[in-house]
Design an enzyme around this catalytic site. Structure first.
Site, PDB file in Angstrom:
ATOM      1  N   HIS A  47     -18.307   0.916  49.843  1.00 21.21           N
ATOM      2  CA  HIS A  47     -17.826   1.993  48.970  1.00 21.21           C
ATOM      3  C   HIS A  47     -16.814   1.499  47.941  1.00 21.21           C
ATOM      4  O   HIS A  47     -16.452   2.218  47.007  1.00 21.21           O
ATOM      5  CB  HIS A  47     -17.222   3.109  49.828  1.00 21.21           C
ATOM      6  N   ARG A  48     -16.373   0.286  48.081  1.00 17.87           N
ATOM      7  CA  ARG A  48     -15.505  -0.273  47.027  1.00 17.87           C
ATOM      8  C   ARG A  48     -16.322  -0.582  45.792  1.00 17.87           C
ATOM      9  O   ARG A  48     -15.835  -0.535  44.670  1.00 17.87           O
ATOM     10  CB  ARG A  48     -14.850  -1.578  47.514  1.00 17.87           C
TER      11      ARG A  48
END
Ligand code: CAO
Length: 551
Positions: free
Chosen positions: A524-525
């Site tokens: 999700h980064r």
């Protein structure tokens, strides 16, 4: 029956050696050579074995005590007929404390030079022994009171100088008639500590064992060779005395001196190790195997997170306490996989998104190609179609074909897709190159070749390098969905589960459709939910209508 006092043997010059284990408890039946206590100096550790068979009557030591040659370990009741008169302790009349005369004996530990002990009890005045020159040493503890029965070498008082504290042991067994000191008194060598009524005198038979009942009945001579003057024993903090229970608490271990020494050197807590020897005794092999396993686990990350990370470690459990267990070392591949998984799990904030791809038409098409596939010697499973669809979706959504490098996002202009292969040795991920440019036939061939070589452990390092994205298919095995772990530094992975026929509403009615469950995990980064959603939608569209492959 007779009593035997077992003493610490010659320690090769070592003094004040730590007692690190008491291997027996009162009432235990002891065989000759059975370890009684384990000692450890800064140079070595050693077991003190029992010289005879017998039953433990009293134990004079506790873990943490410091001992020297001659310190009493314990008293045994032996089976063998004693070469002495009837046990004195039973026969000797004990003078009532009140009637005890306060006769001054010349020395606390001086032998009783009276008639044979077998016939009468003896009063003994116990005095402060040689304190190594110290004077005015304060009594910090009085361990006896009138009427107490004391074993030979059991502690009478504890003294403390400005340099050390020490226990003063009783030179004989007996009953306390009177106590001449109290806490706070300052004592010097020769001061009276207590008076004992003692039936006992002793004659040393060896450095290790001393008959507690001294005078031989046939000898008329008084006991003239009494025990060596008791020397003060440095006091150690009181710790629980371990016993050998069936369910050994973690603080209690059973191991020989060499093993203990090695464990100490390696910083291993022996309580964590299950012993394979008799009575669960930890052997050198057990320790070595445990250390090897721990090192391997540490290298693989399987043991958990490194100390200092702030993440609490999973406690070790001695599973053998609950039933039979079997230890098996992890394969190198398994260790590497574990290391990679842990690294990714800890570094990558994972999100997993699910969707079903309607592959009814793809399956029909694939069915139609079976004969041709057979002719080509190819196994056309759904996986090569998936790989192709994934590659095309990656081309369309480059954020998933990227890696993070600090603050940079590295977009890759090639689409190499890895796929997880389950092998007997563990999981491997060979990589297909330029998947977007290859035909499904080619992908099927390359997939089969790489999977075969993976299972035969014939992959080269370069076969497993350079992947941009991974496909993990459990379709042939089963399951409705799973959350795969991103194969970092890649940023996304596709999990493929088992195809199922499901009712799908076509606007008018439910149609039986072959639905392929997909789960997309992503970092999700690097990827937002919307990016992942768009990618998954693209992928399901490609799989639902493979004519899109050519667009
Ligand atoms: N649903 C239903 N059936 C499927 C399917 C799916 N999603 N995917 C494949 N199948 C079928 C195939 O069509 C084949 O059927 P037929 O024998 O009737 O043709 C059968 O399952 C066996 O396929 P396969 O395993 O021989 O070949 P594959 O191309 O499906 O998979 C490979 C190849 C290497 C991916 C697979 O062998 C494998 O190792 N999978 C395990 C991967 C894994 O362990 N992932 C987890 C990683 S994380 O722990």
């Amino acid at each position: 029956m007779s009593q035997e006092t077992v003493k610490i043997p010659d320690l090769g010059g070592a003094d004040s050696v730590d007692v690190i284990e008491i291997c027996v408890k009162v009432g235990d039946r002891i065989e000759p050579e059975q370890p009684l206590v384990v000692l450890e100096s800064d140079k070595a550790s050693m077991e003190v074995p029992s010289p005879v068979a017998g039953t433990v009557q009293s134990i004079a030591l506790k873990v943490g005590d410091k001992v020297s040659q001659g310190s009493v370990v314990l008293v045994l009741t032996t089976d063998a007929a004693a070469p002495v008169a009837e046990p004195v302790s039973a026969a000797a009349p004990v003078a009532a404390p009140a009637a005890a005369p306060k006769a001054e004996a010349p020395q606390a530990t001086e032998p009783v030079a009276a008639a044979p002990v077998a016939t009468a009890s003896q009063k003994q005045t116990v005095r402060v022994p040689d304190l190594g020159g110290a004077e005015g040493v304060v009594v910090i503890e009085v361990s006896i009171q009138p009427g107490d029965s004391v074993a030979k070498d059991s502690t009478l008082i504890v003294l403390e100088s400005d340099k050390a504290s020490m226990e003063v042991p009783s030179p004989v067994a007996g009953t306390v008639l009177s106590v001449a000191v109290k806490v706070g008194d300052k004592l010097n060598q020769g001061d009276v500590i207590a008076e004992l009524d003692s039936p006992q005198a002793a004659s040393a038979t060896s450095a290790l064992v001393e008959k507690a009942v001294a005078p031989v009945a046939t000898s008329a001579a008084p006991v003239s060779s009494a025990p060596a003057p008791a020397s003060p024993v440095p006091a150690a903090p009181v710790t629980a005395t371990p016993t050998l229970g069936e369910n050994r608490p973690s603080s209690e271990v059973y191991a020989g001196p060499a093993v203990r020494m090695l464990a100490r050197e390696l910083g291993v807590d022996l309580a964590q190790i299950s012993g394979s020897g008799p009575r669960g005794r930890i052997q050198k092999d057990d320790l070595q195997a445990w250390v090897k396993q721990r090192l391997a686990q540490a290298a693989s990350g399987a043991a958990g997170v490194a100390a200092g990370s702030g993440i609490p470690a999973i406690p070790s459990v001695d599973f053998s306490r609950f039933g039979e267990v079997r230890d098996e070392p992890m394969s190198r591949l398994h260790q590497l996989t574990a290391q990679n998984m842990l690294r990714s799990w800890l570094n990558v904030p994972h999100v997993t998104q699910f969707d079903d791809a309607d592959i009814t038409d793809l399956e029909d098409f694939r069915d139609g190609l079976k004969a041709e596939a057979q002719k080509r010697g190819s196994k056309l499973t759904p996986v090569p179609f998936l790989l192709k669809a994934v590659a095309l979706a990656l081309r369309a959504h480059p954020k998933l074909n990227a890696s993070l490098a600090g603050d940079q996002i590295v977009y890759k202009d090639y689409v190499h897709v890895g796929f997880a292969v389950d092998t007997p040795a563990g999981l491997v991920v060979p990589v297909l190159r330029d998947v977007d440019t290859k035909s499904v036939w080619t992908l099927a061939e390359e997939l089969a070749d790489l999977a075969e070589r993976a299972k035969a452990r014939k992959l080269k390092p370069e076969d497993m390098q350079g992947g941009c994205f991974t496909v993990s298919s459990l379709g042939a095995i089963g399951g409705q969905g799973f959350t795969p772990i991103v194969n970092a530094p890649e940023v996304a992975i596709l999990g493929v589960s088992r195809l199922a026929v499901k009712p799908v509403w076509d606007g008018k009615q439910f149609q039986p459709r072959k639905m392929l469950p997909l789960s997309l995990s992503y970092d999700h980064r690097a990827i937002n939910g919307a990016d992942a959603g768009r990618f998954l939608t693209e992928l399901t569209q490609l799989l639902a209508d493979i004519r899109r492959f050519v667009l």
